[in-house]
Each structure stands twice: as structure tokens, then as C-alpha cells.
Design a protein around this motif. Sequence first.
Motif, PDB file in Angstrom:
ATOM      1  N   UNK A 263     -38.313  -7.343 -82.503  1.00 34.60           N
ATOM      2  CA  UNK A 263     -38.304  -8.338 -83.573  1.00 34.60           C
ATOM      3  C   UNK A 263     -37.673  -7.750 -84.833  1.00 34.60           C
ATOM      4  N   UNK A 264     -36.865  -8.560 -85.491  1.00 27.72           N
ATOM      5  CA  UNK A 264     -36.218  -8.110 -86.719  1.00 27.72           C
ATOM      6  C   UNK A 264     -37.260  -7.940 -87.815  1.00 27.72           C
ATOM      7  N   UNK A 265     -37.251  -6.791 -88.487  1.00 25.79           N
ATOM      8  CA  UNK A 265     -38.193  -6.642 -89.591  1.00 25.79           C
ATOM      9  C   UNK A 265     -37.446  -6.656 -90.915  1.00 25.79           C
ATOM     10  N   UNK A 266     -38.050  -7.329 -91.889  1.00 26.60           N
ATOM     11  CA  UNK A 266     -37.452  -7.411 -93.221  1.00 26.60           C
ATOM     12  C   UNK A 266     -38.218  -6.522 -94.194  1.00 26.60           C
ATOM     13  N   UNK A 267     -39.291  -5.919 -93.730  1.00 28.28           N
ATOM     14  CA  UNK A 267     -40.163  -5.142 -94.614  1.00 28.28           C
ATOM     15  C   UNK A 267     -39.474  -3.851 -95.071  1.00 28.28           C
TER      16      UNK A 267
ATOM     17  N   UNK B  21     -39.769  -6.577 -99.303  1.00 32.67           N
ATOM     18  CA  UNK B  21     -39.003  -7.021 -98.143  1.00 32.67           C
ATOM     19  C   UNK B  21     -37.587  -7.371 -98.575  1.00 32.67           C
TER      20      UNK B  21
ATOM     21  N   UNK C 234     -35.812 -17.422 -94.863  1.00 32.25           N
ATOM     22  CA  UNK C 234     -35.107 -16.348 -94.152  1.00 32.25           C
ATOM     23  C   UNK C 234     -35.821 -15.975 -92.862  1.00 32.25           C
ATOM     24  N   UNK C 235     -37.113 -16.298 -92.756  1.00 29.42           N
ATOM     25  CA  UNK C 235     -37.842 -16.047 -91.519  1.00 29.42           C
ATOM     26  C   UNK C 235     -37.619 -17.111 -90.469  1.00 29.42           C
TER      27      UNK C 235
ATOM     28  N   UNK D 180     -29.529 -17.110 -86.614  1.00 35.52           N
ATOM     29  CA  UNK D 180     -30.897 -16.723 -86.986  1.00 35.52           C
ATOM     30  C   UNK D 180     -31.902 -17.487 -86.126  1.00 35.52           C
TER      31      UNK D 180
ATOM     32  N   UNK E 280     -38.090 -20.889 -86.007  1.00 38.67           N
ATOM     33  CA  UNK E 280     -39.415 -21.140 -85.453  1.00 38.67           C
ATOM     34  C   UNK E 280     -39.851 -22.569 -85.748  1.00 38.67           C
TER      35      UNK E 280
ATOM     36  N   UNK F 185     -42.655 -14.897 -81.373  1.00 40.17           N
ATOM     37  CA  UNK F 185     -43.590 -13.842 -80.961  1.00 40.17           C
ATOM     38  C   UNK F 185     -44.921 -14.133 -81.653  1.00 40.17           C
TER      39      UNK F 185
ATOM     40  N   UNK G 154     -42.524 -13.517 -88.844  1.00 41.30           N
ATOM     41  CA  UNK G 154     -41.194 -13.484 -89.449  1.00 41.30           C
ATOM     42  C   UNK G 154     -40.693 -12.083 -89.714  1.00 41.30           C
ATOM     43  N   UNK G 155     -41.555 -11.077 -89.544  1.00 45.97           N
ATOM     44  CA  UNK G 155     -41.124  -9.692 -89.746  1.00 45.97           C
ATOM     45  C   UNK G 155     -41.247  -9.209 -91.184  1.00 45.97           C
ATOM     46  N   UNK G 156     -42.101  -9.868 -91.978  1.00 45.66           N
ATOM     47  CA  UNK G 156     -42.287  -9.463 -93.376  1.00 45.66           C
ATOM     48  C   UNK G 156     -43.518  -8.573 -93.551  1.00 45.66           C
ATOM     49  N   UNK G 157     -44.361  -8.536 -92.545  1.00 48.31           N
ATOM     50  CA  UNK G 157     -45.568  -7.716 -92.599  1.00 48.31           C
ATOM     51  C   UNK G 157     -45.968  -7.386 -91.173  1.00 48.31           C
TER      52      UNK G 157
END
Lengths: 339, 339
Positions: free
Chosen positions: A1-5, A11, A127-128, B1, B4, B15, B128-131
Motif C-alpha cells: 500500500x502506498x504510504x503518504x506518512x 504526510x 489524495x487518499x 490513483x 475507495x 485494504x 489511505x496510507x496516512x497513518x
Amino acid sequence: MATHKRGKCSFQPRHPPVITAWSSIAGKKESEGPLRDWFDHWNTDTYFGEPSWEKAECRMQELALESLLKKAGKTPKDIDLVFSGDLLNQCISSSFALRNTGLPALGLYGACSTMAESLLLSAMAVSGGFAERAVAMTSSHFATSERQYRYPLGYGGQRPPTAQWTTTGSGAALVCATGSGPKIEAATIGTIRDLGITDANNMGAAMAPAAVETLIQHFEDLHRSPEDYDLIVTGDLGAVGREIVLEQFRLQGVPLGDNYNDCGLLLFDRQRQDVHSGGSGCGCSAIVLCGYLLEQMRFGKIKHLLFCGTGALLSPTSVQQGESIPGVCHAVSITMEEE
Amino acid sequence: MATHKRGKCSFQPRHPPVITAWSSIAGKKESEGPLRDWFDHWNTDTYFGEPSWEKAECRMQELALESLLKKAGKTPKDIDLVFSGDLLNQCISSSFALRNTGLPALGLYGACSTMAESLLLSAMAVSGGFAERAVAMTSSHFATSERQYRYPLGYGGQRPPTAQWTTTGSGAALVCATGSGPKIEAATIGTIRDLGITDANNMGAAMAPAAVETLIQHFEDLHRSPEDYDLIVTGDLGAVGREIVLEQFRLQGVPLGDNYNDCGLLLFDRQRQDVHSGGSGCGCSAIVLCGYLLEQMRFGKIKHLLFCGTGALLSPTSVQQGESIPGVCHAVSITMEEE
């Protein structure tokens, strides 16, 4: 999974969302200040045609949303999600402004940091891949805040020099997956800091530690320094809080320079308009951003902006029970550069 | 992109994030009800060792967070983000509970829908991959709500049969990118509905239209029907609001069956505990979910749960100014099935 953190609290969206439109509604005093020409609409009294100040504040959010959709050439059906909040008990301005619009709505409470909080959550949602278009919106009103947090308006209490003037205004921004305009390329989520300030007439001092912490965290998480930005604005520490931030950075050996300012100082002419330490309220950073700053970016006068919303998380009850005032600050990095 | 988004108001994470731990703190009356054995901690008075009810409510959130981290075997350093809010003016329970913890914090206001709102935003941030790990948390307290929204406790006002009893409790859930436990596989973000109810002692009727709308939208967006769930719970409509929801679905020809219940009815024994229409408050659906329901999922007694948080977005000021009561409902679909 793409992470933006990135790092501990930040982020960086891999596909930065675009702020394709923005709108600003200002009260009478705000429209008499230096940013007068940048607002979409203003009112010559504080009622916006409504019978109470609370309804007027709600009306401002309705106007901000209408103006935003008009400028973007969109209808409510084009909007996937609205993030909004305000200072009033139970955030009634935000909830009532959206009732029966059919817009999916998520309510926030971040005190005066709400514009930054709603922007960063819109950026996350878009963006998510959870929304194509999200609206970030907030408001405040001098009269509703004054009577809720302090004194009845008719009481005419004297304001100390550290006091700030709650802005009458509402700002909204449209955050989209595609389009042209300034991009949200990074953000830092703040932690809640309380260094023991108990003077509810000195919010600048109460919020400054949170602003310092978030700025330092932002630079650390993203390996940046203050010079990477044309403008860093807090919103709203006023003159007192801004001095504390400048001093703290001087003490840490990373001086903030002329590229640091505060929305509460940009909005009003402090000497002429008798606002003491400067503007405050969710609406202050909202209309400075969605009136003045994003326009400056569009015209190429600002390329890299770090917009730092600061909130004082007190209530009259917490003050009456002897509690000190926690602060929070969320930072949103906005750029005109192409990737 | 990767998107979801599903339909107008829903999303389905590609996921699905996992609720790896949950915690619940209950007050005295709540611990005397049918769910007594499912709570982590309860208190024999309403003060939790604090000098005021407001500080007690804040203490409950601190306890919920401590208990959550302990059960998950984590420390604050492992947490990327906290979404929390409550009913108190300026959400002081949530802000004060997190001050100086160093936890990145985003404040919410969704009234009694806050548990669902914080869960769906946690799911968004994590999937979303932010956390990597986010906490969803809320609280309410009978005494703080009663004196803020209604009357001083000592007044002893008589409660009408439609009134609900604000829960003293706090719940928290840990939402992670990986791990084992119930998964958040979809969610529907509600719109704000106001059909003109003005009786602040009949919140169930004020919120029911939002619940009906969100449920119908959920089924439409995801091409599902009520039978796809072992249990659909609203939180908290009480007996009056639940009847309205059942009637509306009957009228639409899509009857909700025995698989529909309400957290406000599950938490208390209405006859014995004198709570009139049932429980309410952010803490009600929070401790029913984070005490009872998620445990039922762990034990395999519930496989598919649709958790629908409902909030009445009024304030004493809006009621005094003659406004009706808008409601909102956010739905979170939680499953024990593997993908």
C-alpha cells in the motif's frame, strides 16, 4: 500500500490535491481593514440580514459555500464531502449551514485551527481516493464569540492589550483531485500543548507553544527549514503570540525571518482599528487564506506557503474550573510549483 | 490513483483496516445495566476521583486511552493519530485528555455520532496510507450534559417519556493497517437532515430521519440490503426513534427485521433503570460498541455489523432562538469475514 506518512506527524500526498477555488465573506470591520479588496462579499452591519448574530454566522457559511460553488462552476451534486466547524457551542453555524443541502458532512472542532484542520483532512480524503472534491470551511463572528466566551456585548468590558479581536468572517476552499491552482503538498498534524497559561485574555501566549512545536516538527519530518517557504503564517497568534514564536526560534538558533507573519496581524490595521493584539477566531485565518493569500499565490507573488492554523482549546467552563489553556497547531504546506 | 469511493456517500477501503483493540469505561448506572460484565472499568460514583463532573469526563477518556494502549500492548509513541470529540462546549473532555501526551490530535464534533465519525475517519487515514495506527475515541457524562443542555442537577426537573438518558462512559478503538480483529470494510458519510422537530426532549425523533436516509444511501451505494448484516445498530435513537426508523422502512417496503436494534436500548434495562426512551450521548454507542459489540464479533456471535452513529446537532442557543433540530448519521460496516 502506498504510504503518504512522513516522520512522526506529517504526510505528503503522492498526488497532491489542488485548491481549485476559494471564497471569503467578511464583516464590517474586516472590510475596513487592509485586505478589504480581496473579499468576495462583505456586510455593512453584523447581521447579514438575519435576526440574531448566531444566525448571521450561519448565513456567512451559507454565503461562503454559495460563492465557492459559483466561482468553481459547480453545484452541490459535484461535492463529495464537506469538513467544517466553528467556535460556537456544538458548532451550530457549521451544522445549520449544511442542513438539507444533501452534502455529506463531517463536523470538526479545532477552535481557530479549523481552517487548517479542514484543509488537511480534505487533502487526506481527496489524495487518499475517498473523495473527488471536498470542501473545507469555517466561520467566526465577533458578537457570537464575545457573548459566548466573555461578556454580553452591552456590558462594554475593557479589553486588555493582550486581547485579540474575534473576526467576523467565513472562508471556504474547494480541494480537488485534479484541476489547476495551488496544491496541498504536505501537512503536519499538531499535538495538544499546555504550558500553563491561565489568562483567557492572552490566547496568543497560550497557543504559541503549540505553533513552535508544530513548526519544528514540520521542518524535522520533511527535512526542511524556514527558508524553504516564501511565507509562513500562523493564524492567529496576534502580536503577543508572534513575538513568543520569534523568540523561541531565536533561542533554538533557527531564526524565523521576514517570511514569518500572522493572519491576525495581516487582517487588521492594529493601530487604526483598535484590535489590540490582532485578529482571532476561525474566520480570521480562513478569510486571510481564502481571500488574500491564495490570490497572491494565483498571481505568483507567493510560491511556497506554510499555513499554520492555531487553536486555543479552552471553554468558559474550563476557565471557571481553574484550568489552564491548551493549544494546538496544524500546518498545511501549499505550493504553486509543478511536481 | 486507487479510489475507495462507492456511490454518492460511501467508501470501501481496498485494504480494510483492522480494529485490533478496544476499551470501555462506564459510570455507575451503566455498570448496573445488562452489559455490566463487558466493560473494562467502571466507577461507583460519577466523579472518577475528580473534583468536577467535567474533569471526570476528561478522566474517563484518559482511562479509555490508557486501557486501550495496555490491551493492545502499545505505547503513545506507537500511535500516529487520534480522532476524538465529545458533547461539551468546545469539546474540552477530548482536548484536555490529550494535552501534553505528544499524540497528533484532530478534534471532531459530531454530537452522539462521534464514535462512528471517528471510526470512519480513522479508517480513511489508515487505509489511505496516512497513518499506521489511529485511535477513535469519545465520551459523555450524564451530569455534564444535563447541566449544559438542560437544567442544573439539583433542580430535579421531570423528564418526559420521550427523553433519553445521557450515558456516563467513554470508548476507544485502535484502527490499524495490519493485525487481527474485526475489519472496517465500508462506511457511509451522512448528510444533515432537519424535518422540523423542535422538542429538545425528543432527540430520537429529530435524529431518525438522518438514520433512515443514511441507511438507505448505504444500501444503495453498496448494492446491499438489510439482510446482509447480522446486526444493524443505531446509536442512539432510543425506543421512540427506533420505532420511527422501523415504520419508515416498512413504508418503503424494505422492512428491517430482528437484526435492527439501538445502542440506547441495549445499554440499559429501560423498565428497571428508569431511563425512559433509552440511553444517549456519545458515550452510549461508544461503550456498547467498544464494550459489548466488538467482543461479540471476536467470539463469532456477530459476523457482519452495521454501526450507525446518530447525532442531534442542536445547542441550547439554537433551541432558545426557535430553531428546529438537525440530525446526522454516519454508518460503519464492520466484518469478521476474511477478504
